[in-house]
Design a protein around this motif. Structure first.
Motif, PDB file in Angstrom:
ATOM      1  N   SER A  19       0.576  -1.188  -0.162  1.00 51.93           N
ATOM      2  CA  SER A  19      -0.024  -0.623   0.017  1.00 51.93           C
ATOM      3  C   SER A  19       1.017   1.415   0.171  1.00 51.93           C
ATOM      4  O   SER A  19       0.329   2.415  -0.701  1.00 51.93           O
ATOM      5  CB  SER A  19      -0.646  -0.333   1.240  1.00 51.93           C
ATOM      6  OG  SER A  19      -2.416  -0.868   1.057  1.00 51.93           O
ATOM      7  N   LYS A  20       1.848   1.108   0.579  1.00 53.52           N
ATOM      8  CA  LYS A  20       2.820   3.014   1.128  1.00 53.52           C
ATOM      9  C   LYS A  20       3.185   2.662  -0.554  1.00 53.52           C
ATOM     10  O   LYS A  20       3.825   1.775  -0.980  1.00 53.52           O
ATOM     11  CB  LYS A  20       3.540   2.150   1.887  1.00 53.52           C
ATOM     12  CG  LYS A  20       4.374   3.057   2.154  1.00 53.52           C
ATOM     13  CD  LYS A  20       5.740   3.308   3.136  1.00 53.52           C
ATOM     14  CE  LYS A  20       6.922   4.502   3.492  1.00 53.52           C
ATOM     15  NZ  LYS A  20       7.073   4.200   4.784  1.00 53.52           N
ATOM     16  N   TRP A  52      -7.913   1.826   0.018  1.00 50.35           N
ATOM     17  CA  TRP A  52      -8.511   2.090   1.703  1.00 50.35           C
ATOM     18  C   TRP A  52      -9.725   2.019   2.052  1.00 50.35           C
ATOM     19  O   TRP A  52     -10.514   2.381   3.432  1.00 50.35           O
ATOM     20  CB  TRP A  52      -6.930   2.582   2.637  1.00 50.35           C
ATOM     21  CG  TRP A  52      -5.837   2.134   2.154  1.00 50.35           C
ATOM     22  CD1 TRP A  52      -5.782   1.047   2.223  1.00 50.35           C
ATOM     23  CD2 TRP A  52      -4.540   1.818   3.781  1.00 50.35           C
ATOM     24  NE1 TRP A  52      -4.097   0.547   2.906  1.00 50.35           N
ATOM     25  CE2 TRP A  52      -4.224   1.260   3.874  1.00 50.35           C
ATOM     26  CE3 TRP A  52      -4.720   3.045   5.511  1.00 50.35           C
ATOM     27  CZ2 TRP A  52      -2.957   1.155   4.526  1.00 50.35           C
ATOM     28  CZ3 TRP A  52      -3.892   2.620   5.197  1.00 50.35           C
ATOM     29  CH2 TRP A  52      -3.382   1.797   5.476  1.00 50.35           C
ATOM     30  N   GLU A  80      -5.753  -1.416   7.232  1.00 45.70           N
ATOM     31  CA  GLU A  80      -4.162  -1.262   7.959  1.00 45.70           C
ATOM     32  C   GLU A  80      -3.842  -2.095   8.258  1.00 45.70           C
ATOM     33  O   GLU A  80      -3.289  -2.635   8.785  1.00 45.70           O
ATOM     34  CB  GLU A  80      -4.126   0.084   8.844  1.00 45.70           C
ATOM     35  CG  GLU A  80      -4.568   0.163  10.433  1.00 45.70           C
ATOM     36  CD  GLU A  80      -5.648   0.804  10.583  1.00 45.70           C
ATOM     37  OE1 GLU A  80      -6.549   0.828  11.687  1.00 45.70           O
ATOM     38  OE2 GLU A  80      -6.369   0.821   9.475  1.00 45.70           O
ATOM     39  N   ALA A 104      -4.498   5.964   3.557  1.00 44.41           N
ATOM     40  CA  ALA A 104      -3.023   5.436   2.975  1.00 44.41           C
ATOM     41  C   ALA A 104      -1.883   6.235   3.417  1.00 44.41           C
ATOM     42  O   ALA A 104      -0.860   5.931   4.324  1.00 44.41           O
ATOM     43  CB  ALA A 104      -2.947   4.657   1.823  1.00 44.41           C
ATOM     44  N   TYR A 155      -1.612   7.064   6.787  1.00 51.27           N
ATOM     45  CA  TYR A 155      -0.843   6.246   7.848  1.00 51.27           C
ATOM     46  C   TYR A 155       0.348   6.274   7.841  1.00 51.27           C
ATOM     47  O   TYR A 155       1.128   6.123   8.748  1.00 51.27           O
ATOM     48  CB  TYR A 155      -2.383   4.924   7.889  1.00 51.27           C
ATOM     49  CG  TYR A 155      -1.375   3.542   8.139  1.00 51.27           C
ATOM     50  CD1 TYR A 155      -2.005   4.010   9.807  1.00 51.27           C
ATOM     51  CD2 TYR A 155      -0.637   3.163   7.492  1.00 51.27           C
ATOM     52  CE1 TYR A 155      -1.800   2.899  10.228  1.00 51.27           C
ATOM     53  CE2 TYR A 155      -0.527   1.873   8.967  1.00 51.27           C
ATOM     54  CZ  TYR A 155      -0.769   2.155  10.678  1.00 51.27           C
ATOM     55  OH  TYR A 155      -0.366   0.869  11.215  1.00 51.27           O
ATOM     56  N   GLY A 193       3.752  -0.562  10.423  1.00 47.86           N
ATOM     57  CA  GLY A 193       2.497  -0.576  11.863  1.00 47.86           C
ATOM     58  C   GLY A 193       2.680   0.377  12.939  1.00 47.86           C
ATOM     59  O   GLY A 193       2.319   0.756  13.797  1.00 47.86           O
TER      60      GLY A 193
END
Length: 458
Positions: A66-67, A76, A84, A436, A439, A447
């Motif tokens: 995702s990053k 998301w 997440e 995303a 986050y 995480g």
């Protein structure tokens, strides 16, 4: 002159089912291409054809989730709450390993138990929702409570109460409706299931990952089992039963021949793959040849429909017999992803459960449908179920079929416009929220919270 314009307008309206949906789809594609951004690459393409599709998909550097992808904000947004900790979107690392072990533990067990549970849940739902002699249903709507009960039993080891089923179905339906852009998402509806699961989280059959907080454990259950699992199995069931309804000779044989049923399932997954695009972000360079290298941070979009349509004679034809001389391992066929890059954890139990539930339908009903059958299934699979031992006159079936076909074509017109409008609105809202991106601005890929710059310099 006025009469000419009126005639043209009338002709445009009357012919709208033929041309409008296709034009609207083209506009939607352009909207989503803008979301992907300039660093997105779709496969297969002219450089990486179908024969190298698995190679790139399985490359060790094609492992970002995702990053760094603008598309992640949209996924998301659709998968919230708790994207997440959604197993599909967790970055590689200890948290993913803990979650994956837990999922596999819940999906472990003898094949017979999965088949028995699917048959039992199917019988309960069919007895309740299809009691009559002749019933017109939307197959995905029929499937949702079935798989809600199934996965509740799998997670908690006991029958699903009615209140729980209603919350799961409302949540899963909200997710898939927003994903298909036929409706907006409803966070309060989703939050109702979150609150319910929070009261049951200590009763799960296996220990949940200790690396997740109590809230994250709830979100993990909600995202993995009561979102993705329920939605995907409902879609698969709807595609499978709709295909059988439109090919009665296939349905007749599949009802008693296990080997042929496996061919039917392979062909259904090939023709109507549950995944449209799977996206990965490169965490290192991927060298394709001496002249072409995919840089770190590239967003790789793997198109399942394009891959599944390559390498077959008459790829648009639904033909289960083709699998009598094909191997799913060597054909262009990855219904559950590939082993080298995080395949669907339910790859073993899904065919077992689908066969058991579908057999319950075939034992009770003959199936009839004349609607268009597309991969996205936005109409949810309209189908006429006629109880075995009963019959309808041929002319009655023909009239019903014509009515279904006409209704479907006109529904497709307004549905296409709705999808364009709502899809664009949700794309803009997702870009505004940047779930995303925000986050990962405060957490690392594992995480863990990232200290604020002022805290580091103290």
């Amino acid at each position: 002159m006025r009469m000419t314009w009126l005639a043209l307008a009338a002709a445009g309206v009357l012919t709208a089912p033929r041309w409008l949906p296709e034009q609207v789809v083209a506009l939607r594609v352009k909207v989503f291409e803008k979301v992907n951004g300039d660093n997105a690459i779709t496969f297969p393409n002219a450089t990486v054809g179908p024969d190298r599709f698995r190679e790139v998909y399985g490359h060790p550097s094609a492992n970002g989730r995702s990053k760094g992808a603008g598309l992640s904000d949209l996924f998301w947004y659709w998968l919230s709450p708790g994207p997440e900790v959604h197993q599909e979107h967790l970055e590689a690392g200890p948290r993913y390993d803990d979650v994956a072990r837990t999922t596999l533990a819940l999906l472990a067990g003898p094949s017979e138990s999965f088949a028995t549970a699917a048959s039992r849940c199917a019988r309960r739902v069919l007895d309740e929702l299809v009691p009559g002699r002749v019933t017109l249903v939307r197959l995905r709507d029929l499937a949702m409570p079935l798989w809600a009960e199934y996965f509740y039993e799998l997670v908690f080891g006991e029958p699903c109460p009615r209140a729980g089923r209603e919350l799961i179905v409302a949540h899963a339906n909200d997710v898939v409706t927003s994903l298909k852009c036929t409706g907006l998402r409803h966070p309060r509806r989703r939050a109702a299931l979150t609150r319910y699961l929070a009261t049951r989280v200590t009763e799960v059959r296996v220990a949940l990952p200790a690396s997740l907080s109590a809230q994250e454990q709830v979100h993990y259950l909600q995202g993995t089992f009561f979102n993705t699992a329920v939605v995907q199995m409902s879609e698969a069931f709807a595609h499978l039963v709709l295909a059988l309804a439109q090919h009665p000779e296939v349905a007749e044989r599949a009802g008693h021949d296990d080997r042929y049923f496996a061919h039917v399932l392979d062909e259904t997954f090939r023709r109507y793959p549950l995944f449209g695009i799977a996206h990965r972000i490169t965490t290192g360079e991927i060298e394709l040849d001496e002249n072409t290298t995919l840089p770190t941070g590239s967003v790789l979009c793997f198109s399942y429909p394009d891959y599944h349509a390559s390498g077959y004679a008459e790829p648009e034809k639904f033909d289960p017999d083709r699998w009598a001389h094909l191997s799913a391992k060597t054909a262009h066929h990855i219904p559950f992803g590939i082993a080298a890059n995080r395949p669907c954890p339910a790859w073993r139990i899904s065919p077992i459960a689908l066969r058991a539930a579908t057999r319950e339908v075939l034992r009770r009903f003959t199936l009839h449908s004349t609607v268009a059958h597309t991969r996205s299934l936005p109409h949810r699979g309209p189908c006429l179920l006629v109880r075995k031992g009963q019959s309808l006159p041929v002319t009655t079936l023909a009239l019903i079929g014509a009515g279904l076909r006409l209704r479907d074509r006109w529904e497709d017109v307004w549905r296409s416009v709705v999808q364009l409008v709502l899809g664009t609105a949700m794309v803009l809202d997702a870009r505004r929220l940047r779930l995303a991106e925000r986050y990962f601005a405060t957490h690392d890929t594992h995480g863990c919270p990232v200290p604020h710059r002022s805290e580091v310099t103290r």
